[in-house]
Design a protein around this motif. Structure first.
Motif, short mmCIF file in Angstrom:
data_model
loop_
_atom_site.label_atom_id
_atom_site.label_comp_id
_atom_site.label_asym_id
_atom_site.label_seq_id
_atom_site.Cartn_x
_atom_site.Cartn_y
_atom_site.Cartn_z
N ARG A 63 0.84 -1.19 0.00
CA ARG A 63 0.00 0.00 0.00
C ARG A 63 0.88 1.25 0.00
N PHE A 64 0.24 2.40 -0.15
CA PHE A 64 0.96 3.67 -0.17
C PHE A 64 0.71 4.44 1.12
N PHE A 65 1.80 5.00 1.65
CA PHE A 65 1.74 5.84 2.83
C PHE A 65 2.52 7.12 2.53
N ALA A 66 2.30 8.14 3.35
CA ALA A 66 3.07 9.39 3.24
C ALA A 66 3.42 9.85 4.64
N GLY A 67 4.37 10.78 4.70
CA GLY A 67 4.83 11.30 5.98
C GLY A 67 6.20 10.76 6.34
N GLY A 68 7.03 11.62 6.95
CA GLY A 68 8.35 11.19 7.38
C GLY A 68 9.46 12.03 6.82
N ASP A 69 10.69 11.65 7.15
CA ASP A 69 11.87 12.43 6.81
C ASP A 69 12.01 12.67 5.30
N HIS A 70 11.68 11.67 4.49
CA HIS A 70 11.88 11.76 3.04
C HIS A 70 10.56 11.88 2.29
N ALA A 108 3.84 13.17 -2.85
CA ALA A 108 4.65 13.92 -1.90
C ALA A 108 5.64 14.77 -2.69
N SER A 109 5.58 16.08 -2.46
CA SER A 109 6.46 16.99 -3.19
C SER A 109 7.09 17.98 -2.21
N SER A 110 8.22 18.54 -2.63
CA SER A 110 8.94 19.45 -1.76
C SER A 110 9.66 20.51 -2.59
N VAL A 111 9.68 21.73 -2.07
CA VAL A 111 10.49 22.81 -2.62
C VAL A 111 11.37 23.32 -1.49
N GLU A 112 12.67 23.34 -1.74
CA GLU A 112 13.61 23.71 -0.68
C GLU A 112 14.70 24.60 -1.27
N LEU A 139 15.26 26.58 3.98
CA LEU A 139 13.83 26.83 4.13
C LEU A 139 13.10 25.91 3.16
N PHE A 140 11.97 25.34 3.57
CA PHE A 140 11.29 24.39 2.70
C PHE A 140 9.79 24.38 2.96
N THR A 141 9.07 23.84 2.00
CA THR A 141 7.66 23.51 2.15
C THR A 141 7.41 22.17 1.49
N ASP A 142 6.67 21.29 2.16
CA ASP A 142 6.32 19.97 1.65
C ASP A 142 4.80 19.89 1.52
N ILE A 143 4.33 19.11 0.56
CA ILE A 143 2.90 18.91 0.39
C ILE A 143 2.67 17.49 -0.12
N GLY A 144 1.65 16.83 0.41
CA GLY A 144 1.37 15.47 -0.04
C GLY A 144 0.37 14.78 0.85
N ASN A 145 0.06 13.53 0.50
CA ASN A 145 -0.86 12.71 1.30
C ASN A 145 -0.94 11.33 0.66
N SER A 146 -1.53 10.40 1.40
CA SER A 146 -1.90 9.09 0.87
C SER A 146 -3.42 9.03 0.89
N MET A 147 -4.02 8.52 -0.17
CA MET A 147 -5.47 8.68 -0.35
C MET A 147 -6.09 7.43 -0.96
#
Length: 591
Positions: free
Chosen positions: A483-490, A517-521, A534-542
């Motif tokens: 299955r797919f999950f999101a969240g965490g260091d990477h 899961a995406s990131s801009v840093e 400085l960074f912002t992350d955005i994502g989820n598992s659905m």
């Protein structure tokens, strides 16, 4: 009047005559410093002038005696003229003056470079086997001096050195300059050049012999990517040495052409090998916010038999997950790039009410194509899993998969642990069928990308994105590893490891069919080996694509350690009611 008396009188007169000069001389105070200024040139002309000036060794120091300063200042005029000759300036005028104050003495040079010398007659001839070699023609087109061009010593010598180096690299062992002369007419500011470069005939590869090898010759010969009779190149020998050294079989590799044993224009190659330690043991300690404290124990047998088969095993213990892994590896047709392996794995994971025990066996076929990597795998796995208070379920799957990855990067010259520019692309496809030892039919795809770009000496931008999707006849049968999950260091910082996704009735995250899961840093080097980000992350598992994504923002520090960047991040979960902060600590390469 005696001669001695006349000599004494003459000496007295000279002393008296010198007294006014001494009285008018400006002697430096003890703390006066020396400075040097050169006007009339800039850039590389200025830099080379300062290199040639001997008096620059005293710059910033207390002024020595006036006689020494005046002597060195006068010498500096000729030194500057000599420094500008390699750039084609043979009619340079230099004057100097010494400006004295109580605190600073400045030696100022005024330079008039005059007209630049250019090529007039350029007679260049290439003879021998390289005459029809395209590699030489490319060098000639780009570096050969031409009439009307500025006569630059460095460029001229670079052209000659490039010809010599290329001849050595491509097997023209007898190459030599038959003529090499430059005549400069300073009155007309022109240079006439005559160059004749005879490459001789190109040598070919002879037989390759291995000395002191403990492995089968059939394996060692598969490292060779050239054939006897092919044109010689040192690049092929370097590749052979790098591949043998990288195989981990040997602790010393020497590859040498035996020019003294050449017959019929073929040069034999001698390879001398010394074995590595056959067994290697590893112990490692670490900590990560995804895993908690962890310990790694490893054992490798670098070769099991004379065919180069290898055995690798590792045990990783952590607060979240314990894994035991063993792999039997067989070298492929190109042992440096291809391999087959039989693998066994047991993984037990218990984290945030998620429990899973995985038993897996697999066969892998790994290929490297320059920057591309391709992996085929056929795996059979059994997984016992449970979420919260739900009863434990068991799933069984036979899973064929394929993965492609592409990595290209360049590092900062002063620190190879910092990526200057680079990217990573990967795609993985896998699936199973209920008619082939699988509990249900499913298929999934996962695509990932990361891009790093240096904006200037201090600033970098880092972009990362990952997307996954799966279809299954019966989703509930799939274990957590499918299955797919999101969240965490990477993934999405600001959330715990795999704690973003659909939940069951108890509030336990059970994973979804889709993930992003995406990131801009952006990071800034505020001192050597230290960066702030400085960074912002955005994502989820659905379970459906139209579900809301979670966003976080944060900042962090990076220490570029000798073993790789250490990252400490603090991220805020913007979409949670209390907007909590979470700490993340990771160690590893940027790509």
């Amino acid at each position: 009047m005696s001669v001695r008396w006349l000599q004494g009188l003459l000496f007295l007169i000279l002393v008296i005559m010198s007294l006014p000069a001494v009285g008018q001389t400006s002697w430096q105070p003890p703390d006066a410093k020396l400075a040097i200024e050169i006007d009339g040139v800039k850039g590389e002309l200025l830099a080379n002038s300062r290199i040639y000036l001997r008096i620059t060794a005293l710059e910033g120091e207390t002024v020595p005696s006036i006689f020494r300063v005046r002597y060195l200042a006068r010498q500096g005029e000729q030194e500057i003229r000599s420094a500008l000759e390699p750039f084609g300036f043979y009619n340079v005028t230099v004057t100097s003056e010494i400006i004295e104050t109580d605190e600073l003495w400045t030696i100022r040079y005024q330079v008039d470079v005059g007209p630049v010398t250019t090529y007039d007659q350029v007679n260049f001839e290439l003879t021998g086997g390289a005459k029809n070699d395209e590699a030489f023609q490319k060098v000639i087109r780009s570096l050969r001096p031409v009439s009307g061009q500025v006569f630059n010593h460095q460029a001229y010598e670079r052209f000659k050195a490039t010809l010599r180096n290329l001849a050595a690299e491509r097997g023209y062992y007898d190459a030599a300059f038959l003529k090499q002369s430059v005549k400069v007419e300073t009155s007309t500011q022109v240079a006439n050049v005559e160059l004749v470069f005879d490459s001789g005939e190109r040598y070919l590869f002879g037989e390759t012999s291995f000395c002191c090898a403990f492995l089968n010759n059939s394996l060692l010969e598969r490292f060779i990517q050239y054939q006897p009779g092919e044109p010689f190149t040192t690049r092929a020998l370097l590749d052979l040495q790098v591949d043998l050294a990288g195989s981990d079989y040997f602790n010393r590799v020497e590859v040498a052409p035996l020019w003294q044993n050449t017959t019929e224009n073929r040069v034999p190659i001698d390879v001398t090998l010394s074995p590595n330690e056959r067994d290697r043991y590893q112990v490692g300690l670490g900590y990560g916010t995804d895993t908690g404290a962890r310990i790694t124990l490893g054992f490798d047998r670098r070769w099991v038999n004379d065919r180069g088969h290898r055995l690798s095993s590792v045990i990783r213990l952590s607060e979240v997950q314990n894994t035991g892994f063993v792999s039997y590896i067989i070298p492929g047709n190109n042992p440096a790039r291809d391999s087959y392996s039989f693998n066994g794995e047991i993984t037990d994971r218990s984290f945030e009410e998620q429990r899973s025990t995985l038993y897996k066996t697999s066969f892998k076929d790994l290929r490297h194509y320059d920057r591309w990597h391709r992996t085929y795998q056929l795996a059979y796995q059994r997984e016992d899993f449970a979420f919260g208070e739900e009863p434990t379920e068991t799933s069984n799957f036979l899973i064929p998969s394929v993965e492609w990855s592409l990595i290209e990067s360049s590092n900062l010259p002063e620190n190879r642990n910092i990526i200057d520019d680079g990217y990573r692309l990967s795609i993985m496809l896998q699936g199973g069928h209920d008619g082939a030892l699988s509990d249900t039919t499913f298929a999934s795809i996962k695509v990932g990308a990361k891009w790093i770009h240096r904006l200037n000496d201090q600033w970098r931008i880092l972009l990362r994105s990952e997307v996954g999707a799966l279809r299954a006849d019966d989703f509930e049968v799939l274990g957590p590893t499918l299955r797919f999950f999101a969240g965490g260091d990477h993934s999405v910082r600001g959330y715990a490891y795999q704690q973003l996704g659909p939940e069951n009735s108890e509030g336990v995250v059970v994973g979804g069919k889709y993930m992003t899961a995406s990131s801009v840093e952006i990071d800034y080097a505020f001192k050597p080996n230290w960066r702030v980000a400085l960074f912002t992350d955005i994502g989820n598992s659905m379970m459906n694509w139209d579900e809301r994504l979670k966003q976080t923002v944060g900042f962090g520090f990076r220490w570029v350690s000798p073993i790789g960047p250490v990252r400490l991040d603090l991220a805020m979960a913007l979409d949670e009611p209390s907007k909590p902060w979470r700490l993340h600590l990771t160690l590893g390469p940027d790509l």
